[in-house]
Structures are given as C-alpha cells and as structure tokens.
Write a protein that holds these residues in place. Sequence first.
Motif, PDB file in Angstrom:
ATOM      1  N   ASP A 107      29.123  20.579  -4.558  1.00 13.88           N
ATOM      2  CA  ASP A 107      30.517  20.980  -4.136  1.00 13.88           C
ATOM      3  C   ASP A 107      30.527  22.408  -3.582  1.00 13.88           C
ATOM      4  OD1 ASP A 107      32.351  18.675  -4.939  1.00 13.88           O
ATOM      5  OD2 ASP A 107      31.410  19.094  -6.909  1.00 13.88           O
ATOM      6  N   HIS A 124      35.155  21.686  -0.016  1.00 12.37           N
ATOM      7  CA  HIS A 124      36.611  21.891  -0.350  1.00 12.37           C
ATOM      8  C   HIS A 124      37.136  23.238   0.377  1.00 12.37           C
ATOM      9  CE1 HIS A 124      35.720  18.743  -3.516  1.00 12.37           C
ATOM     10  NE2 HIS A 124      34.599  19.470  -3.559  1.00 12.37           N
ATOM     11  N   ARG A 163      30.126  17.843  -1.002  1.00 16.48           N
ATOM     12  CA  ARG A 163      31.715  17.919  -0.663  1.00 16.48           C
ATOM     13  C   ARG A 163      31.876  19.339  -0.180  1.00 16.48           C
ATOM     14  NH1 ARG A 163      33.917  12.751  -3.821  1.00 16.48           N
ATOM     15  NH2 ARG A 163      31.773  11.669  -3.693  1.00 16.48           N
TER      16      ARG A 163
END
Length: 222
Positions: free
Chosen positions: A4, A36, A34
């Motif tokens: 992340d 973000h 991911r």
Amino acid sequence: MKIDILTLFPEICRAPLSESMMKRAQENGIVDLRIHNLRDWTTDKHHVVDDAPFGGGQGMVMKPEPIFAAVESLRKENSFVILMTPPGKSFTQSLAGNLSKHEHLIVVCGHYEGIDHRVTEHLIDMEISIGDYVLTNGAIAAAVLVDAVVRLLPGVLGHEQSSADDSFSAGLLEAAQYTRPAEFRGWKVPEVLLSGNHAEIAAWRKEQALRRTRENRPDLLK
Ligand code: ADE
C-alpha cells in the motif's frame, strides 16, 4: 506480497508502476499494489493535510492525523511501515532484497518541508532515502523503491538467474553487454564473447566488472 502506498500524489506513482514488468507482476497476482490518496483520511471540510511548523520556519509540515488514520486502517500484524524521506536510511540492492521478504509493505510518502515527527517516532518502522538529493516529494522515491522490491519477487523476472547477475548483487557492477551486429561502425564486439568458451567468457566478465567498479564506484571495493 501486498503493498500500500500512501501519497498526496497518487498519479506520480501510478504511471511508473503500471507498465511492463510491474504491470505483469500485478496481473499475475505476484503483487497486490494499491496506491491511496492520503487526503481520503482527512475529516475536515477542506481536506487539510499540512500546517505551519511549531517554533516558526519556512514551509509546511504534514499533519499526523491523516497519516495515523490511514496506516491504522491498512495495517495488519505482519505489516512493515516505511517512510520515504531524505534523512532516511540509504536504499540499496541489499535493502530491496530484505524488504522483498515481507508479506505487507505500507509506504508513506513525505511532502512539504517534512512530516510531524510523532509519525516517525510512533508509526514508522523504517525511514528510507533513495539517494543523497532532495526530490519535491516522496512519491517518486516510493515508485523507485517499489519497482526495485517487486522486481525481486519470484516469477517477476524472466530468468530466475537474472537478478543474481545484477550490478551490486555480487558487490560489483555488472560487466558490459553486447548484442548483434558483431561489428557496428567499425567497433567490434570483444572476440572472447564470440568464442563459445564459457570459462573464458566468465573470466572476462569478472575482470570487466572489476574494472568498471574501480572506475565508477571505487567505494564498493573498500
Ligand atoms: N523525498 C524527497 N527526497 C527524497 C529522497 N531522496 N528519498 C526518499 N524520499 C524523498
């Protein structure tokens, strides 16, 4: 592996990590990546992520609340939390290898003049710098780190051998490489590489690697 990335500029990370081998690594389920936007963890109307430094001084400092909220919502027992920042530990091939053994990395990208130090003290496992220079923000550094780590995951490189021959892996820079044509503008490929003699080729490569390291990175030989 799961990764992340937390940044104020997701697009800076997105492009370099969505092409070629990084794209395939994700499509093949080798890495679940991911990216973000830290602003998604702000709770105020204006999505404020920074504030003036206590004690005065130039620039803005990233506030702790959105970073704590983001990491605490993504963190599991096996997570390793990294902060990309110029005063961090130097990123090297060997550190990339260590990080590639983790099940879950959370990579926080700094921006503005810095980040509230309570983040570093109470949330971060390791501060990492990609080199002795200052970028406008940590998102570029995060893309560099993630690329180098994901490249080492089993199945990402075509030949399992190829990362063992990398520059730095054996403590030396990689030897020079050539491909066809055997002669280009009058410059010939070293004869030994056309010889088919594997022992001689290996010895030549070792010598070339040493020469290159002595010339470009004498610090590696110390
Ligand atoms: N942010 C700004 N410069 C950086 C660097 N050299 N390494 C990691 N993060 C950074």
